[in-house]
Design an enzyme around this catalytic site. Sequence first.
Site, PDB file in Angstrom:
ATOM      1  N   CYS A  71      51.840  64.214  58.098  1.00  8.67           N
ATOM      2  CA  CYS A  71      51.220  63.800  59.067  1.00  8.67           C
ATOM      3  C   CYS A  71      49.961  64.049  59.015  1.00  8.67           C
ATOM      4  CB  CYS A  71      51.955  64.009  60.674  1.00  8.67           C
ATOM      5  SG  CYS A  71      51.079  63.613  61.787  1.00  8.67           S
ATOM      6  N   ASP A 100      41.036  63.847  33.312  1.00 10.99           N
ATOM      7  CA  ASP A 100      42.090  64.779  33.403  1.00 10.99           C
ATOM      8  C   ASP A 100      43.289  63.987  33.153  1.00 10.99           C
ATOM      9  OD1 ASP A 100      44.178  66.529  34.238  1.00 10.99           O
ATOM     10  OD2 ASP A 100      43.629  66.538  36.264  1.00 10.99           O
TER      11      ASP A 100
END
Length: 450
Positions: free
Chosen positions: A206, A356
């Site tokens: 949340c 990456d």
Amino acid sequence: MGIRSYVASFVGKSSQWFLKTFTKGGSSLPGKLALKVDPAILDHLAKDYKVVVVTGTNGKTLTTALTVKILQQEFEHVLTNPTGANMVQGIVSTFLSANSKKGQKKFAVLEIDEASLSKVTEYIKPELFVFTNIFRDQMDRYGEIYTTYQLIVDGAAKSPKATILANGDSPIFNSLETINPRKYYGFDHKIEEDQTAHYNTDGVLCPKCQHILHYKMITYANLGKYYCPNCGFSRPHLDYKLTELRNMTNTSAEFTIDHHDYKLEVGGMYNIYNALAATAVAEYYHVAPEKIRKGLGFDEKVFGRQEIINIDGKKCTLVLVKNPVGLNQVINMIGLSPYEFSLVSLLNANYADGTDVSWIWDGDYEAFSTSKVPKVISGGERHQDMTKRLKVADIPDEKIIETQNLDEVIEQIKQLPTEHVYILSTYTAVLQLRKKLADKGYIKGGMDRG
């Protein structure tokens, strides 16, 4: 028009003409040249347009293309940036290419890179922003998801009267107050059942109190009808709803949005979200359902988005992949295929891809470790990383063909044992492969549709 803007426009359009006449194009260079002459040239070029901006991690290109197709049913002049040039110089080049008549109601539907949005909105004032989703993507460029979201919120704030039309199923789009008014689109098509998202998913906490979010319905990843049992944070009211998903295959989908039935000619749940976003834009501009239906019904594949290329009888579906959530949605879509297929996986790690490559380890390549996939070609500049991931996914060594050379990849595709082939590729590998295919005559041009 000031003299500086006039000169910048002349330089940009002249270079654009030269490139189109004597070379194979160059989508961003005219914009770069115009910006050098006048950094504020966008302010002049875009002043007569109603501008709709599409941004977010996944889905920008197809959402933009579908939106354009729909709006073209209603409005005569709709400008867009179809080649994927979604940074500032590419946007300038798009406006330089415009050829409209005086008195026309002019729209510009622009796909804009998240990191470029603030730079673009320094000079143009959109009246509608479409936020598709935010997932981990090229973290060397964007950082974590909340950093990316702040980038686009800041960009939208420079046009404070513009409405944000956001994916209401994404918790992050309800995490901050914005100066812009907001509307939401989302799914409301399943019987409610309390559940949580998969643990290896972005944004499962949340954003208000950091407890684990719960869901009454999940579509994929962390998208759905979310709520926090701790603080009451929950999905906002949806202004535009998909209420029924009647059929979904690897090549199409049929669904109902706001009491009207539509069909989309590309597969996968993630693409239904793109269609929902485009439909929401159309409803925002009061386009009739029959025109929306016609716009969504175009069977014209967008660059690298399930476009089908015939390579000596092999039906190759080319799909761009660039992050874990998008990759897994593509894998789920492929899993709907009713036929046996071979797989090609091309991995690059240039700046435009993200340097990456660790994200491939969050992709569900294990789904391919079945007899349904008799051969896998591992290629691209980071072919060794790709091969390692495929082996860890329990794909046997004897099924894997490894090569960096794209000419060899194309030759190996011709020898694959299945008629159908899926090619999953990062962005610069898509460009490189399409150039090779264009040179060999399999498609019309490196950036054109095949």
